[in-house]
Motif scaffolding. Sequence first.
Motif, mmCIF file in Angstrom:
data_model
loop_
_atom_site.group_PDB
_atom_site.id
_atom_site.type_symbol
_atom_site.label_atom_id
_atom_site.label_comp_id
_atom_site.label_asym_id
_atom_site.label_seq_id
_atom_site.Cartn_x
_atom_site.Cartn_y
_atom_site.Cartn_z
ATOM 1 N N ILE A 277 -0.870 -0.748 11.531
ATOM 2 C CA ILE A 277 -0.741 -2.543 10.950
ATOM 3 C C ILE A 277 0.163 -2.016 10.154
ATOM 4 O O ILE A 277 -1.407 -1.645 8.643
ATOM 5 C CB ILE A 277 -2.334 -3.504 11.428
ATOM 6 N N ASP A 278 0.911 -3.491 9.433
ATOM 7 C CA ASP A 278 0.942 -3.565 8.423
ATOM 8 C C ASP A 278 0.236 -3.882 7.736
ATOM 9 O O ASP A 278 -0.043 -4.130 5.992
ATOM 10 C CB ASP A 278 2.782 -4.114 7.778
ATOM 11 N N ASP B 58 -9.713 2.404 11.183
ATOM 12 C CA ASP B 58 -10.463 4.409 11.153
ATOM 13 C C ASP B 58 -9.456 5.006 10.117
ATOM 14 O O ASP B 58 -10.446 5.065 9.033
ATOM 15 C CB ASP B 58 -10.314 5.463 12.017
ATOM 16 N N PHE B 59 -8.236 4.569 9.207
ATOM 17 C CA PHE B 59 -7.908 4.769 8.237
ATOM 18 C C PHE B 59 -6.962 3.520 7.462
ATOM 19 O O PHE B 59 -6.868 2.820 8.173
ATOM 20 C CB PHE B 59 -6.883 5.625 8.393
ATOM 21 N N LEU B 60 -6.986 3.355 6.465
ATOM 22 C CA LEU B 60 -6.157 2.469 5.489
ATOM 23 C C LEU B 60 -6.046 2.868 4.428
ATOM 24 O O LEU B 60 -5.133 3.738 3.668
ATOM 25 C CB LEU B 60 -8.055 1.673 4.500
ATOM 26 N N LEU B 61 -4.445 2.536 3.571
ATOM 27 C CA LEU B 61 -4.396 2.415 3.031
ATOM 28 C C LEU B 61 -5.400 2.360 0.907
ATOM 29 O O LEU B 61 -5.662 1.015 1.894
ATOM 30 C CB LEU B 61 -3.024 1.976 2.479
ATOM 31 N N LYS B 62 -4.689 2.965 0.031
ATOM 32 C CA LYS B 62 -5.874 2.535 -1.004
ATOM 33 C C LYS B 62 -6.591 1.630 -1.444
ATOM 34 O O LYS B 62 -6.865 0.511 -1.833
ATOM 35 C CB LYS B 62 -5.838 3.481 -2.555
ATOM 36 N N ARG B 63 -4.804 0.524 -1.171
ATOM 37 C CA ARG B 63 -4.795 -1.046 -2.015
ATOM 38 C C ARG B 63 -5.526 -1.544 -1.040
ATOM 39 O O ARG B 63 -5.494 -2.719 -1.532
ATOM 40 C CB ARG B 63 -3.076 -0.927 -1.603
ATOM 41 N N ASP C 296 -1.774 -2.905 4.792
ATOM 42 C CA ASP C 296 -2.610 -3.986 3.404
ATOM 43 C C ASP C 296 -2.992 -4.735 4.434
ATOM 44 O O ASP C 296 -2.876 -5.083 5.292
ATOM 45 C CB ASP C 296 -1.037 -3.824 3.283
ATOM 46 N N LEU C 297 -3.285 -5.555 2.987
ATOM 47 C CA LEU C 297 -4.224 -7.239 2.734
ATOM 48 C C LEU C 297 -2.904 -8.321 3.287
ATOM 49 O O LEU C 297 -2.288 -7.958 2.099
ATOM 50 C CB LEU C 297 -5.533 -7.854 2.242
#
Length: 431
Positions: free
Chosen positions: A267-268, A326-331, A310-311
């Motif tokens: 999910i972007d 479960d996983f995220l980009l650090k941003r 992202d948010l």
Amino acid sequence: MSDLSGLSVFERGEFPRWARVRQHLDVTEITDPAAAIAAQFARPEIAETIKPGMRVAITCGSRGIDRIDQVIRGVVAGVKSLGGDPFVVPAMGSHGGATAEGQEELIAHYGVTEELVGAPVRSSMETVLLGEVLDGVPVYFDKIAYTTADAVIPVGRVKPHTAFRGPVESGLMKMLAIGLGKQKGADYFHSRGFAEFHRLIPAVGEFTLTQVNIPFGIALVENGVSHLAIIEAVPARQFRTREEALLKTAFTMMPKLPGETIDLLIIDQIGKDISGDGADPNVVNRDGTGFLARGETPVRPAVERIFIRDLTDHTEGNASGVGIGDFLLKRVVEKFDPVKTYMNLITAKSPGGGRLGLACESDRQALYLAIASCLNLTTEQAKIVRIESSKNVEELWVSEPMLPQLTGDSRYEVIGDLHLIPFDAGGMFAE
């Protein structure tokens, strides 16, 4: 953030190829919201409810409704055309950090300001207690709207709720019960649990209609690509029955994910402007409350892992719902605003919605780690789907091992060639 290069041990095999896929959705659309609203105000049973000189409060919520600025501007113009004196009140429970300033700033991001819609914005978190319903449930209402307006016009999108099922879910009745109840009303509602919402919202909404002059509401329904499909002025006496019918329509228009099983959903963006849960559980098939898991039949497609990239800008750091990832980009972690997120989650009694998944340096790393965490799966076999957001599912990326599940389903059309997933030098998606 610490160096995660040591995790490269999981980097085995090549990613499968993917292709662009189009989902054929209901694209019924209102191209001119102002004209549509003017037509509604011209209906005799609507026009006769607003008298010259009446002060009229118009609600504006926190959701990123399609062209909400044009909708509010159209309602303002409609009230003025009948001789009324309109103003706008933010109506969004605890969103915007549960402060008057935060809520006013939030709708300003959508273009709802005095300069742009033609009416002042009056924001406050103060409420009045209208009374009680059922077994002692208090009914709160925005104080400014109650004490200074001669009439209140709720504006709300009718759609399936993300955590309960009932005759009415998200829409005009919920706007009365929770949106205009501000943080106090929202907090009490959620303290009873989502299992009570199906009876609380109609009860509180119908009681409110007996205590406040609410002549009609503006109901909005979006199509499968999140554009306005229906704008309808609903007389107060028809709120319950008309919302029930519009909710069924909204269900039929909603987009869905393809297939029966997805190993990794990418999910972007998530955000409160997209859904109360950041990403709509009705679309992505995962939620932070366990609502979907309690259903009578398993949701399909079943999604094993979710990666959030992202948010949205409009969510202003409110990361409610990030817990489904479960996983995220650090941003995502860097944009996380604890005050806005925690206030929303505590009010909703859903702290799990703010739990953070494993933060990754790049898209490439997140894909490797997410696939490595799946059961009985090699990198080459991964069934991957990537969407922009739960509101934007008309076009999506689908990996080659996933494509057989789309065969024979006329809703989906492959519109691009299969090719390797492209990354830039930093390991981020290059498309």
